[in-house]
Design an enzyme around this catalytic site. Structure first.
Site, short mmCIF file in Angstrom:
data_model
loop_
_atom_site.label_atom_id
_atom_site.label_comp_id
_atom_site.label_asym_id
_atom_site.label_seq_id
_atom_site.Cartn_x
_atom_site.Cartn_y
_atom_site.Cartn_z
N HIS A 103 37.28 45.29 38.59
CA HIS A 103 38.17 45.26 37.51
C HIS A 103 38.71 43.72 37.13
O HIS A 103 38.30 42.85 37.97
CB HIS A 103 39.57 45.95 37.86
CG HIS A 103 40.27 45.45 38.78
ND1 HIS A 103 40.11 45.35 39.94
CD2 HIS A 103 41.62 44.63 38.73
CE1 HIS A 103 40.97 44.88 40.96
NE2 HIS A 103 41.86 44.40 39.93
N ASP A 105 42.18 42.07 35.60
CA ASP A 105 43.77 42.58 35.96
C ASP A 105 44.32 43.08 34.49
O ASP A 105 44.21 42.34 33.73
CB ASP A 105 44.52 41.61 36.48
CG ASP A 105 44.29 41.48 38.15
OD1 ASP A 105 43.68 42.14 38.60
OD2 ASP A 105 44.10 40.06 38.57
N HIS A 257 36.77 41.04 39.39
CA HIS A 257 36.77 40.87 40.94
C HIS A 257 36.98 42.27 41.74
O HIS A 257 37.06 43.19 41.21
CB HIS A 257 38.13 40.07 41.33
CG HIS A 257 39.28 40.63 40.94
ND1 HIS A 257 39.74 40.48 39.49
CD2 HIS A 257 40.30 41.45 41.44
CE1 HIS A 257 41.00 41.23 39.46
NE2 HIS A 257 41.44 41.65 40.54
N ARG A 272 50.44 37.76 44.98
CA ARG A 272 49.58 37.47 43.83
C ARG A 272 50.54 37.12 42.82
O ARG A 272 51.80 37.71 42.50
CB ARG A 272 48.93 38.75 43.52
CG ARG A 272 48.14 38.57 42.19
CD ARG A 272 47.47 40.06 41.90
NE ARG A 272 48.19 41.00 41.10
CZ ARG A 272 47.59 41.96 40.44
NH1 ARG A 272 46.59 42.44 40.69
NH2 ARG A 272 48.29 42.87 39.87
#
Ligand code: SIN
Length: 281
Positions: A103, A105, A257, A272
């Protein structure tokens, strides 16, 4: 190779995507020249990796804020004192890893994040690598007739699509914000133009894209299924093996990623931050 104006060194790790950066300590306030060189390395290589960094959440936020404005992840609460930092966690007793599907983000948002910065806090003894795929190359390697068809299409992206929604279930259960996934859906061009490089990139992904606008899911499935396979060909990918203090910084506008889920029985925790992006065009 590009000449840098600061002391940082940039070493590509594949012929397609990814570079390791050395000669920089992000716990310190970096010069404008160093920030410009890191930004250029991100634009050139789509994902950059720094090793052996020792930073606090405040230092992570200070570093990433030199590149853009940190955003808040909609479904899982961030750290108590740093809501822009989302813990990406898998516990020893769990088998599902957060985001464990190819995907880019949160593309179900009207303005998806331009970039994501992930910092390793606790790693399994082996495994837990992350793969990245170059979506400029995915687009450029398609035939001219297919590129022409895709250039005119819009994708519908949903936070409720099962493949990605399933991967956030454990974290939503213990730290959810209460927002329902069904409410987040966004339409974006299937081929987007990167606002900084001007290059075109394929912008659908198997985690979130449900169909082409104006078509049913069944009508969309054959072409989307082909694109999901095509866009992650090994020659478009790199693989990053995390170490203590590693940090990955990727450009969601042109890279996807995939975190590898091969470390059951161990904890993996990363911090993150995503940076706000533009409306894709
Ligand atoms: C994510 O999708 O942001 C998580 C990536 C990872 O855990 O490596």
């Amino acid at each position: 190779m590009r000449t840098n104006s600061s002391t940082i060194e940039v070493r590509p790790i594949t012929g397609s995507i990814g570079a390791e950066i050395s000669g920089v300590n992000i716990a310190e306030e970096l010069s404008s020249a160093a920030i410009a060189d890191i930004r250029q390395a991100l634009l050139d290589h789509l994902v950059i990796f720094l090793r052996d960094q020792d930073i606090t959440p405040a230092q992570q936020l200070a570093f990433v804020s030199r590149f853009g404005e940190p955003d808040i992840y909609p479904f899982v609460k961030g750290l108590e004192d740093y809501p822009q930092i989302t813990p990406i966690l898998k516990l020893p007793e769990e088998t599902i890893n957060f985001g464990g599907v190819w995907h880019s983000d949160t593309v179900y948002q009207p303005t998806p994040p331009m970039a994501t910065i992930l910092y390793a806090k606790e790693l399994p003894p082996t495994g837990g690598d992350t793969l990245f795929a170059n979506q400029y190359q995915a687009y450029e390697s398609l035939s001219a007739p297919l590129r022409k068809i895709l250039d005119g299409l819009t994708a519908v992206n949903s936070a409720a699509k099962g493949s990605a929604a399933h991967t956030r279930s454990s974290r939503v259960a213990d730290a959810g914000t209460g927002l329902a996934a069904e409410v987040m859906e966004a339409e974006h061009p299937v081929i987007r133009t990167h606002p900084e490089t001007g290059r075109k990139a394929l912008f659908v992904n198997t985690g979130h894209t449900v169909r082409f606008k104006g078509m049913t899911e069944a009508e969309s499935a054959p072409i989307l299924g082909f694109l999901y396979q095509h866009q992650i060909k090994p020659e478009f990918c790199c693989r990053f093996a995390w170490g203590p203090g590693s940090l990955a910084f990727w450009d969601n506008r042109c890279a996807q990623h995939y975190p590898v889920n091969d470390y059951h029985g161990h904890t993996r925790l990363l911090h993150r931050v995503t940076l706000k992006g533009d409306k894709p065009y």
